[in-house]
Every structure is written in C-alpha cells, then in structure tokens.
Design an enzyme around this catalytic site. Structure first.
Site, PDB file in Angstrom:
ATOM      1  N   ASN A   1      -1.429   2.594  -1.480  1.00 21.14           N
ATOM      2  CA  ASN A   1      -0.430   2.437  -0.476  1.00 21.14           C
ATOM      3  C   ASN A   1       0.438   0.962  -0.682  1.00 21.14           C
ATOM      4  O   ASN A   1       0.101   0.429  -1.536  1.00 21.14           O
ATOM      5  CB  ASN A   1      -1.062   2.566   0.831  1.00 21.14           C
ATOM      6  N   ARG A   2       1.452   1.046   0.218  1.00 17.96           N
ATOM      7  CA  ARG A   2       2.233  -0.068   0.218  1.00 17.96           C
ATOM      8  C   ARG A   2       1.930  -1.426   0.852  1.00 17.96           C
ATOM      9  O   ARG A   2       2.789  -2.243   0.931  1.00 17.96           O
ATOM     10  CB  ARG A   2       3.571   0.429   0.250  1.00 17.96           C
TER      11      ARG A   2
END
Ligand code: CTP
Ligand code: CA
Length: 238
Positions: free
Chosen positions: A34-35
């Site tokens: 994820n970011r």
C-alpha cells in the site's frame, strides 16, 4: 504547534506506535502493498520521544528515516506486525496504530518466482484470505490492554454515511479510545494525506468528543494526538 507542548509531559510513559505499510508476499520477489509512507507514524514517535516518553516504533517499510531516540522493531507483513504490536503494547501506557495494515494476504506464497507460461496468454488468479485485525485485538479488554488505544482511519463518504459517521462506526467496532479520521480526497483541498508533510484530521473520542485538527504539519497533528492521550490518562486516574 510542535514547540508548544510542555516538554517532558510524557516522561515515565511507555508508548508504542506502529507506522508504515505492511507487505504481503506473493513469491520471493513480489508482494501486495500500500502507499503509506510512514510519515505520520514517524512524527508521532518523534513527538512522543521529544515529550519524554519511552517509545517503541513498530516499523513496516518506512519511506522516511525513523527518529532518533526511539526503539525500532522492523516488521514485514501483517502477521509480523501483529506479533510485534501485541508483545510491545502489553501493559503499555498507549498504543497508536498509525500503520496501514493489509486487510488481505495471498492465500498461498509461492516458494519460487511465479513465471509466465510461454504456451498461453493466461494470467494467474490470486486468492486472498483475511489478515488478523491487530487494532481490534489490541483494544480488547484484558489485563494486557494498553491504557489508551488509538486507531487511524482513512475514509470517504458514501451512500452509507459521511466520513465521520464511518469513523464513529469504526471507533465502536474496533473498541479503541480514540480514532484519528482522515478524509480521503481532502488532500486536494487542504494539503495532506499519503506521502505529504501535512495532514487534516478529526480526532474522535469514544466519549463522543470530536476535535478537528489541521491542515497542519504531521508533527502538529502528532502533538494533538498526544494531547488527547494525556487528557485520557488524566481522566482515567483512579
Ligand atoms: N488495522 C489493524 N489491522 C488490520 C487492519 C487495520 O490493526 N488488519 C488498524 C489500522 O492500523 C488503523 C485501523 O485499524 O489504525 C483502521 O484501519 P482501516 O483500514 O481504516 O480499518 P478496517 O477495519 O480495515 O476497515 P476498512 O474495511 O474500512 O479498511
Ligand atoms: Ca483496512
């Protein structure tokens, strides 16, 4: 602002912060991720240390350096993060779950690199299974529960409710004392969110309190979270 909090008001407190984003392996070279940059969690750890706390930072793939003066426990995937958080948060004064924990992981991890089959144009199907909910588990009542448990939530409004309604429901579902709610998409208007220096949040309390913070640097948001934790400790004195 960052300089206004009383120096040393967290002295003698043991706090645990999770930060970054977990990576769920698919094979020896690939993962689902994820970011999350880890910036907000790192700011929380840095401000707690600056205010005198004994800080453990459970770090999942940070894109920014861990602050000086905190003990770092590095983790990779959600299950490693769970083990580290539950071990470190046992009996702690506070747990702040700023990490983005993958909700799902591949059901099977290939021991060897997944290759294309030269004979076909087919693509593999990845089956996912649920990961444990670390925050819900850490917030469950019991002798080891941290005194104050803080969750994070990035929400968008939808047909089922607005951002704060989703936040309230999540706070209750998780069983935490405070929830730091971030409106996804608000960055464009206010500055903040993934990978940026600033943030705009609402601190929801299980006592019904609702405190907007920002747009402000992530250090100031961190100080506002610790201020809210300090108020909880004061309120919960025997
Ligand atoms: N969290 C956790 N373990 C998980 C997923 C999330 O501990 N497996 C924690 C996060 O660190 C965060 C909080 O729970 O503090 C909320 O995360 P979020 O993804 O917003 O909540 P979910 O329950 O996963 O709900 P959603 O379906 O909206 O993703
Ligand atoms: Ca989630």
């Amino acid at each position: 602002g960052a300089g206004e909090a009383p120096a040393g008001d967290l002295a003698g407190r043991r706090v645990v912060v999770s930060a970054g984003g977990t990576r769920e392996p698919l094979d020896p070279v690939r993962y689902l991720g994820n970011r999350s940059s880890g910036r907000q969690g790192v700011a929380l750890a840095a401000r707690a240390a600056a205010r005198g706390a004994d800080v453990v930072l459970v770090a999942a793939h940070l894109e920014v350096p861990a602050p000086a003066g905190v003990r770092v426990v590095d983790v990779g995937d959600a299950r490693e993060l769970r083990a580290a958080v539950l071990a470190e948060a046992a009996g702690a004064d506070a747990l702040v779950m700023a990490a983005a924990v993958a909700d799902f992981r591949p059901a099977a991890v290939s021991a060897t690199k997944v290759k294309k089959d030269p004979g076909t144009e087919d693509a593999p199907v990845v089956t996912l299974v649920r990961n444990p909910d670390v925050l819900a588990e850490a917030a469950r009542p019991g002798p080891d529960r941290a005194a104050v448990v803080v969750g994070f939530a990035a929400e968008t409004g939808d047909d089922a409710g607005d951002v704060l309604a989703h936040g309230r429901a999540k706070l209750a579902r998780k069983g935490c004392d405070l929830l730091v709610v971030n409106e996804v998409g608000a960055e464009a208007r206010t500055g903040g969110g993934f990978g940026t220096a600033g943030n705009t949040v609402v601190l929801l309390g299980d006592d019904g309190t609702e405190q907007p913070v920002g747009p402000a640097p992530k250090e100031d948001v961190a100080d506002a979270v610790w201020d809210a934790v300090v108020r909880r400790w004061a309120r919960d004195l025997p």
